[in-house]
Design a protein around this motif. Structure first.
Motif, PDB file in Angstrom:
ATOM      1  N   ASN A 164       0.821  -1.211   0.000  1.00 13.61           N
ATOM      2  CA  ASN A 164       0.000   0.000   0.000  1.00 13.61           C
ATOM      3  C   ASN A 164       0.851   1.255   0.000  1.00 13.61           C
ATOM      4  O   ASN A 164       0.560   2.209  -0.721  1.00 13.61           O
ATOM      5  CB  ASN A 164      -0.928  -0.001   1.209  1.00 13.61           C
ATOM      6  N   LEU A 165       1.887   1.251   0.806  1.00 17.31           N
ATOM      7  CA  LEU A 165       2.752   2.431   0.837  1.00 17.31           C
ATOM      8  C   LEU A 165       3.433   2.626  -0.509  1.00 17.31           C
ATOM      9  O   LEU A 165       3.573   3.754  -0.992  1.00 17.31           O
ATOM     10  CB  LEU A 165       3.804   2.286   1.945  1.00 17.31           C
ATOM     11  N   MET A 166       3.851   1.521  -1.099  1.00 15.10           N
ATOM     12  CA  MET A 166       4.504   1.618  -2.400  1.00 15.10           C
ATOM     13  C   MET A 166       3.551   2.201  -3.442  1.00 15.10           C
ATOM     14  O   MET A 166       3.887   3.142  -4.149  1.00 15.10           O
ATOM     15  CB  MET A 166       4.984   0.245  -2.856  1.00 15.10           C
ATOM     16  N   VAL A 167       2.354   1.622  -3.492  1.00 14.50           N
ATOM     17  CA  VAL A 167       1.386   2.090  -4.491  1.00 14.50           C
ATOM     18  C   VAL A 167       0.981   3.539  -4.212  1.00 14.50           C
ATOM     19  O   VAL A 167       0.916   4.358  -5.134  1.00 14.50           O
ATOM     20  CB  VAL A 167       0.147   1.158  -4.514  1.00 14.50           C
ATOM     21  N   ASN A 168       0.776   3.851  -2.937  1.00 17.14           N
ATOM     22  CA  ASN A 168       0.403   5.225  -2.608  1.00 17.14           C
ATOM     23  C   ASN A 168       1.507   6.205  -2.955  1.00 17.14           C
ATOM     24  O   ASN A 168       1.242   7.295  -3.462  1.00 17.14           O
ATOM     25  CB  ASN A 168       0.083   5.333  -1.108  1.00 17.14           C
ATOM     26  N   SER A 169       2.740   5.807  -2.661  1.00  9.76           N
ATOM     27  CA  SER A 169       3.869   6.686  -2.990  1.00  9.76           C
ATOM     28  C   SER A 169       3.938   6.892  -4.491  1.00  9.76           C
ATOM     29  O   SER A 169       4.169   8.003  -4.979  1.00  9.76           O
ATOM     30  CB  SER A 169       5.182   6.061  -2.512  1.00  9.76           C
ATOM     31  N   PHE A 170       3.750   5.797  -5.188  1.00 10.96           N
ATOM     32  CA  PHE A 170       3.797   5.857  -6.651  1.00 10.96           C
ATOM     33  C   PHE A 170       2.677   6.754  -7.172  1.00 10.96           C
ATOM     34  O   PHE A 170       2.869   7.594  -8.057  1.00 10.96           O
ATOM     35  CB  PHE A 170       3.685   4.432  -7.203  1.00 10.96           C
ATOM     36  N   ARG A 171       1.518   6.581  -6.565  1.00 11.39           N
ATOM     37  CA  ARG A 171       0.363   7.353  -7.003  1.00 11.39           C
ATOM     38  C   ARG A 171       0.589   8.834  -6.744  1.00 11.39           C
ATOM     39  O   ARG A 171       0.371   9.677  -7.604  1.00 11.39           O
ATOM     40  CB  ARG A 171      -0.882   6.872  -6.243  1.00 11.39           C
TER      41      ARG A 171
ATOM     42  N   SER B 280       8.297  -1.557   1.537  1.00 11.56           N
ATOM     43  CA  SER B 280       7.987  -0.605   0.463  1.00 11.56           C
ATOM     44  C   SER B 280       9.244   0.125   0.016  1.00 11.56           C
ATOM     45  O   SER B 280       9.435   0.394  -1.169  1.00 11.56           O
ATOM     46  CB  SER B 280       6.897   0.374   0.895  1.00 11.56           C
ATOM     47  N   TRP B 281      10.128   0.417   0.950  1.00  8.88           N
ATOM     48  CA  TRP B 281      11.397   1.056   0.568  1.00  8.88           C
ATOM     49  C   TRP B 281      12.183   0.125  -0.364  1.00  8.88           C
ATOM     50  O   TRP B 281      12.740   0.556  -1.363  1.00  8.88           O
ATOM     51  CB  TRP B 281      12.216   1.378   1.828  1.00  8.88           C
TER      52      TRP B 281
END
Lengths: 832, 375
Positions: free
Chosen positions: A495-502, A771-772
């Motif tokens: 979720n953090l990865m996708v949110n960061s990407f978003r 996510s990092w």
């Protein structure tokens, strides 16, 4: 012995009547695990097969192609000479990009039909299952053309896209502009065809008159060890290039598939935890029965053999059901997966027939292994029960060993991180981090509970007991809690990865698309004249684009204004001290991260580009900008460098300086009336559409996240049932003391919520670390770009709350079931 | 990088798809494909295309050499056809075929091609094996054509590396080199020992009984061939007799033409015989031919001079084909029986047909070739 095994099996079968619920739990968990795994395997397998088909499905091998040594074209004379010298495995290909009705670019691929007809059959594979493809006509008998002779071939998905844009007529002709349509077009289901329009090279020459042959494919196997006659025959202006196509595509999509596979495997592992719990329960229930069998003289080997046969039968049956279910899930998911892959990597895949038996064999193997591992612990426990006459004492737990394992694994991660840079090692690190997290959970959970107990006032003995009992539960259900930890940590990570990407994409795209609207047109000059006379408060910037060439590779070249607004709009990862001075003098360029990383280009380096018209220019790299989601290498150049693009449309950026916002509808109206081919896009619409596409891209992984969480919660719920047997003394005592059933239910729910809260607290740092790793290791290795990790507390809170809610709901039912047992039943237990 | 690689991959995909299509059309049910072709004429209608010709064969146009060895692009159809029976030192027979077909593409010209299409068939047989290959190219690209070589000015007929190269503007003497299926390499030296023979009326050869279709047709039946066959690292010296035909036409058949049967025979007494039967749904079957003396004097044979009957059919590649014939030219006291060198000599090309060596027995003995189409 066989008779004994048979007898044990018969007894086990009879005992199913008494253990329906537990058996169902095992079956359900196994089927779920197998279904999840097989659906992921189907998706990955079919996708990978599509990539390989994208490469060369019927040809044994096409590993090489001949390209001009410099940029430009290959002449017919070169091609003919090479063929006359005996290289009959060469196939000329000419490409042409054409702008169509709505300024959409159509990529045509002309293939020397006669050369491929001449291909020796030994170069073709024997499996000609694709008999459904219609013949596209060699451009011979135009006057004689029959309806079945198609001049062009396109993929069915692309046909849908073109049809939706009215670029493909109902009688399958391609509309190039309002006057010209070409065809007929054959629509085929072809993996990897993507957005390409294939035709005979003669058709391409007749229609578009390209400047020459773009490249020559070398069909067939190639001797890698020695210079081939072909290499020796090549004139200096041509070069043989190895096509690492399939590998490239594999690499490009590897992270997606690894991610998918990892999620599927995770689901399977979590399911096996459920199986473990349920088996444990089953075996515990069977102990008295099996003890009796032992007392009746049944050898212990027969008992084990019968249990193993039972397990294998379950594995065989559950795998079959799971595979069938998994295939259906894969088919159901296929549109999303296809869309994801098309969006992310610009490749299309086909969910075709695949071997059910192959899939079944893989899943069965996984089930047998999983079941064996899951059964190891209960069987060990059974062994202790059956071989000992003394009550089995629980082994003393040494929690420090979990901490030691955790530290050890983290150290291994560090060693791998600093010693190896590959996608595989990145995923290995991710796996080890997750496992080390599990060890930390095993170590920390009892300690955290111990910290809590003294805080609880003595005036609330029930609550105090509940927390103290939670420690016992944490030991008993450690496996289920590990599964829950994995689910939460991966959820947080993803979720953090996708949110960061978003967020990064949103920021980047909003910053980059700083104009109010954009007009895409061939008649840029006339449109600008119209705008300047009728809309004086609208500022315009004409943006040019063309495909350039750097060291033989295609590069998107885009002109970029250097005024202050545009300077601010460009999100730079790094730049030289004063990039815009050099850029505006046409001596510098900005390149995207993808280009820089794939070609290992550095800031300040001077590079040579070749334009479509074969002119070259040398420029310095003055900055590297973020270009999220773009799979292609791109460079922004000064407007003067590509003032006259070789071909194609131009984009006009419109900036409204006035206060009145009603200018846009009027402008749209005037442009569409006077320039019907022009396309006007409002930035807001574009942003909305882009983000929608983005969200669609991650539907599948998000879906799997949720499923994993649900499975983990299911695992917890099942563990509650497992330990119910062990809970009875405590519960009997509590109930005997007159604590109401509802209160016991509340206390049980509190226990689980507290435990899960602790697990979530432990999972958050691990999720952030995951996510990092995904952003800074996997993404960079797979796509050559990264983005900043953004940790939003809202996201974390939402995620934790939803995880707790799922657990609460999952645990509610079995917890309620236990308190519905009449108090006398529990109290009876006290009497032994 | 990824973009062009993808282009290459996708192009290769399509190529392979199309290869499969071609393969399918070539390989799957050849009998049916020919039968279905009959509805649109022979060779998928390729031989019916008078529309693509700007010229027509006439009696008034004499054949002149060496000009007429070259291509006649104003005609829709043309071929240069060599068959030979070669023998090694042990007496093993190696029947051989090399053909270059040219078809007019309907005037569709571009910067890629000149509207001419070339197809070449190469075949070598032994008693145990066959090597057949079919290759294609467009005219104007540079890898196919029949012309005088730019440097030497000598006659040259080529498609890729299958090259007939003469030592002059004449057809002979010449070398012929081609490879088959990447397994067999043939290098032949050809020398003519007699004159060209103009079939029909001074080369004007009527094909249908109603006189609607005709070609310009000449042969060179006196060819001595020697050379080598390289296979699996082994080089076999071979020699033998060849027969060459060159024919061009605006159209050889119509949609009711069912096929033809062609025989070229080298009699042991030095005479040569060419017989040709056209089978037509409405006009019936009609024969014509040429009997050639050892000195090259030709006797034109009409349907009244020739008697031909089928002695037996054999199943070849799922198709019933008449491989055994009785042929007579009563006025010349020729009564022969023709049987194949071996049963399966089927050419499995895009348009499959039977082309193979024959044995001749009866009143005269000899060897030769037969071509049976439309079965």
């Amino acid at each position: 012995m066989i008779k004994s095994i048979h007898e044990v099996l018969w007894v086990i079968l009879k005992s199913y009547d008494l253990q329906k619920y537990r058996l169902c739990l095992i079956l359900l968990a196994m089927i779920m695990g197998c279904a999840g795994l097989s659906s992921v395997l189907v998706i990955n397998e079919t996708a990978k097969r599509s990539y390989s088909q994208t490469a060369f499905p019927f040809l044994d091998n096409v590993e090489y192609a001949i390209y001009p040594s410099q940029s430009g074209w290959i002449s017919k004379a070169d091609y003919a000479d090479l063929r006359k010298n005996g290289n009959r495995n060469l196939i000329a290909v000419s490409t042409q990009q054409v702008e169509s009705l709505d300024n959409h670019k159509l990529d045509f691929l002309g293939v020397d039909y006669y050369a491929l007809m001449s291909l020796n059959r030994t170069r073709l594979e024997k499996d000609n299952s694709k008999s459904g493809f219609p013949l596209f006509a060699a451009n011979n008998h135009s006057s004689n053309s029959t309806p079945t002779e198609h001049k062009f071939v396109i993929d069915v998905e692309y046909a849908k896209t073109l049809g939706a844009k009215n670029q493909l007529t109902t009688d399958n002709f391609l509309k190039l502009n309002s006057q010209l349509s070409i065809g007929p077009v054959a629509i085929v289901e072809a993996a990897g065809l993507g957005e390409q329009i294939v035709c005979d090279i003669e058709t391409l020459y007749s229609q578009f008159n390209p400047q020459g042959i773009s490249y020559i494919l070398v069909a067939g196997k190639f001797n890698h060890k020695q210079p081939s006659p072909l290499q020796l025959q090549l004139p200096s202006h041509l070069k043989l290039i190895k096509l690492t196509s399939t590998e490239d595509l594999d690499q490009l999509t590897a992270s997606f598939h690894l991610n998918l596979f990892a999620m599927g495997l995770l689901m399977f592992v979590v399911c096996m935890f459920v199986v473990l719990n349920a088996l444990n329960l089953l075996i515990i229930k069977r102990v008295p029965m099996l003890t009796t069998l032992r007392q009746l003289g049944i050898p212990i080997v027969a008992i084990y053999s019968a249990i193993i046969i039972e397990m294998m039968t379950l594995a065989i049956a559950c795998s079959a059901i799971g595979v069938t279910l998994g295939i259906e899930i894969a088919k159901w998911l296929s549109p999303s997966v296809t869309q994801t892959l098309a969006n992310l990597y610009n490749v299309s895949i086909n969910f075709e027939n695949f071997s059910w038996f192959n899939l079944y064999a893989q899943v069965l193997l996984a089930s047998v292994v999983g079941l064996s591992l899951a059964a190891a612990l209960p069987l060990r426990s059974l062994n202790q029960h059956l071989t000992s006459i003394q009550p089995v004492a629980s082994p003393a737990h040494s929690e420090n060993k979990w901490l030691a394992f955790c530290v050890l694994l983290l150290l291994i991660c560090l060693i791998i991180y600093f010693s190896n840079e590959s996608i595989f090692s990145s995923f290995l690190i991710i796996g080890l981090v997750i496992i080390s997290g599990c060890f930390l959970v095993l170590y920390m959970l009892p300690r955290l509970l111990c910290l809590i107990i003294p805080i609880i006032p003595l005036t609330t003995p029930n609550l105090r007991w509940s927390v103290a009992d939670a420690k016992r539960i944490s030991n008993k259900s450690s496996i289920a809690f590990c599964a829950f930890f994995i689910a939460v940590a991966t959820n947080v990570g993803m979720n953090l990865m996708v949110n960061s990407f978003r967020l990064a994409t949103d920021t980047w795209i909003t910053q980059r698309l700083d104009a109010d609207a954009y007009v895409n047109t061939k008649d840029a000059e006339q449109v600008v004249t119209l705008l300047s006379s009728n809309f004086p408060k609208t500022t315009t910037f004409v943006r040019q684009s063309e495909t350039g060439n750097y060291q033989g590779d295609a590069i998107q070249l885009r002109s970029y204004p250097s005024n202050l607004e545009h300077q601010e709009a460009l999100m730079l990862e790094q730049s030289i001290a004063t990039p815009w001075d050099t850029f505006s003098k046409a001596q510098g360029i900005f390149i995207n991260q993808q280009f820089a990383l794939s070609k290992q280009l550095n800031l300040g380096q001077k590079i040579v580009f070749r334009r479509q018209n074969n002119h070259t220019f040398t420029v310095q790299i003055v900055g590297i900008y973020y270009d999220y989601g773009n799979p292609k290498a791109q460079a922004l150049v000064s407007e003067s460098l590509i003032l006259n693009p070789s071909s194609g449309n131009q984009v006009i950026a419109l900036y409204n300086q006035g206060v009145n916002q009603s200018w846009l509808p009027e402008l749209k109206n005037q442009i569409s009336t006077q320039f019907p081919d022009a396309q006007i896009v409002e930035t807001q619409d574009l942003l909305k559409r882009s983000m929608q596409t983005f969200d669609n891209t991650f539907v599948v992984t998000q879906g799997l996240n949720i499923i994993t969480l649900l499975v983990a919660a299911f695992s917890l719920a099942s563990s509650l049932i497992v330990i119910d047997y062990d809970n009875r003394p405590q519960r009997a005592l509590i109930r005997a003391m007159g604590v109401p059933a509802l209160k016991i239910l509340m206390l049980t729910l509190f226990q689980y919520t507290l435990l899960c809260l602790f697990i979530c607290a432990l999972a958050i740092p691990f999720g952030i670390l995951l996510s990092w790793l995904l952003i800074h290791l996997v993404n960079v290795q797979a796509f050559y770009w990264s983005y900043p990790l953004v940790i939003e507390s809202n996201t974390l809170v939402e995620l934790i709350l939803s995880a707790l809610m799922v657990v609460f709901l999952a645990v509610l039912l079995p917890a309620a079931r236990t308190i519905l047992i009449p108090p006398i039943e529990d109290i009876k237990w006290l009497n032994g | 990088m990824a973009q062009w690689l993808r282009l290459v991959k996708i192009s290769a995909l399509i190529i392979s798809m199309l290869s499969t299509i071609v393969m399918l059309s070539a390989c799957s049910e050849p009998a049916n494909s020919l039968k279905s072709n009959s509805s649109t004429g022979m060779y998928g209608g390729l031989l019916d295309q008078e529309n693509f010709s700007s010229a027509k064969a006439t009696e008034q146009t004499p054949i002149t050499f060496p000009q007429d060895h070259l291509s006649h692009p104003e005609f829709a159809i043309e071929w240069w056809y060599l068959t030979a029976n070669l023998f090694d030192k042990q007496g093993n027979q190696y029947p051989l075929q090399w053909t270059l077909f040219r078809f007019s593409g309907g005037g569709n010209q571009s910067n890629w091609s000149n509207g001419q299409l070339y197809m070449s068939h190469g075949k070598l047989s032994s008693y145990k094996q066959d090597w057949f290959e079919e290759i294609f190219a467009r005219g104007g690209v540079g890898n196919a054509g029949v012309s005088l070589a730019a440097e030497s000015g000598h006659f040259e007929a080529y498609l890729d590396n299958w090259i007939w190269r003469s030592l002059s503007t004449e057809l002979f003497p010449a070398t012929l080199n081609f490879t088959l299926n990447e397994q067999v390499k043939l290098s032949l030296n050809m020398r003519a020992t007699g004159p060209y023979v103009l079939n029909g009326n001074k080369g004007y050869s009527i094909k249908l009984a109603n006189g609607q279709h005709a070609s310009m047709y000449y042969s060179q039946p006196f060819i001595n061939i020697s050379g080598t066959i390289e296979r699996l690292g082994e080089t076999i010296d071979v020699s033998g007799k060849g027969w060459f035909d060159h024919e061009w036409s605006a159209g050889l058949s119509d949609q009711k033409t069912q096929g033809w049967d062609w025989f070229s025979i080298h009699f042991d007494d030095g005479r040569k015989l060419m017989l040709y039967q056209v089978r037509h749904r409405e006009l019936g079957n009609s024969w014509f031919g040429s009997l050639i003396s050892p000195q090259g004097d030709k006797t034109h044979l009409t349907k009244n001079d020739i008697q031909g009957s089928i002695d037996g059919y054999s199943k070849v590649d799922s198709v019933q084909i008449p491989l055994n014939w009785s042929l007579s030219v009563p006025q010349q006291q020729i009564h022969i029986r023709v049987s194949p060198f071996k049963q399966n000599q089927y050419n499995p090309g895009v348009f499959p047909y039977y082309e193979g060596a024959i044995r001749v027995e009866g009143s005269h003995k000899g060897i030769g070739f037969m071509e049976l189409t439309g079965y």
